[in-house]
Design a protein around this motif. Structure first.
Motif, PDB file in Angstrom:
ATOM      1  N   THR A  88       0.823  -1.212   0.000  1.00 41.19           N
ATOM      2  CA  THR A  88       0.000   0.000   0.000  1.00 41.19           C
ATOM      3  C   THR A  88       0.856   1.261   0.000  1.00 41.19           C
ATOM      4  O   THR A  88       0.316   2.369   0.044  1.00 41.19           O
ATOM      5  N   CYS A 125       2.908  -3.215   7.051  1.00 40.58           N
ATOM      6  CA  CYS A 125       1.579  -3.728   6.707  1.00 40.58           C
ATOM      7  C   CYS A 125       0.597  -3.547   7.864  1.00 40.58           C
ATOM      8  O   CYS A 125      -0.610  -3.657   7.672  1.00 40.58           O
ATOM      9  N   SER A 155      -6.935   3.691   9.730  1.00 43.15           N
ATOM     10  CA  SER A 155      -5.593   3.777   9.164  1.00 43.15           C
ATOM     11  C   SER A 155      -4.853   4.893   9.880  1.00 43.15           C
ATOM     12  O   SER A 155      -5.293   6.032   9.876  1.00 43.15           O
ATOM     13  N   VAL A 212       0.702   6.896   3.861  1.00 47.51           N
ATOM     14  CA  VAL A 212       1.223   6.323   2.621  1.00 47.51           C
ATOM     15  C   VAL A 212       2.463   7.139   2.276  1.00 47.51           C
ATOM     16  O   VAL A 212       2.402   8.357   2.148  1.00 47.51           O
ATOM     17  N   PRO A 257       1.146   3.571  -4.391  1.00 45.50           N
ATOM     18  CA  PRO A 257       1.393   2.222  -4.912  1.00 45.50           C
ATOM     19  C   PRO A 257       1.371   2.139  -6.440  1.00 45.50           C
ATOM     20  O   PRO A 257       2.093   1.325  -7.023  1.00 45.50           O
TER      21      PRO A 257
END
Length: 133
Positions: free
Chosen positions: A98, A103, A120, A124, A128
């Motif tokens: 991601t 992970c 979350s 990021v 990705p």
């Protein structure tokens, strides 16, 4: 003939063992994957993490597509001989597909009514779509 060290590893009925990848410097758990005897032997021989992809049914050399390889610093076997711990140097700082460092980026939280949900909590680091073709 199977080397003595490999014979002490207890693979499951599918010939697999769970492997936990941990950042050797920070101690962060990066990911959990599966290894078969061939993946484990190649990891030891090359000092780079190699896993067994259950979805692709083939060896998965971590970073083969993304470039985010894992250099092996230490390997440990748990007391039952059925879990591998890989202490690694994660190149590129991204272990997750991601685009995150780990992970394990979702944390269980509770809403105002006390209902649990996954949130979350880690950013990021790289889109990705720019990592994988």
């Amino acid at each position: 003939m199977t080397p003595d060290w490999l014979a002490q590893v207890h693979f499951d009925e599918q010939g697999l063992i769970p492997a936990i990848a941990q950042d050797a410097h920070t101690g962060a758990i990066l990911m959990v994957a599966w290894m078969n005897s061939e993946a484990l032997a190649e990891t030891v021989a090359t000092n780079r993490a190699v896993y067994w992809s259950r979805s692709r049914q083939r060896l998965w050399r971590k970073g083969e597509e993304s470039g985010h390889t894992q250099n092996l610093k230490e390997i440990r076997l748990d007391c039952d001989g059925d879990v591998i711990l890989l202490r690694v140097e994660q190149l590129g700082g991204i272990a997750c597909h991601t685009g995150r460092e780990s992970c394990f980026y979702q944390r269980l939280e509770s809403d105002e009514q006390g209902q649990p949900y996954w949130k979350s909590v880690d950013p990021v680091l790289k889109d990705p779509s720019s990592i994988y073709k």
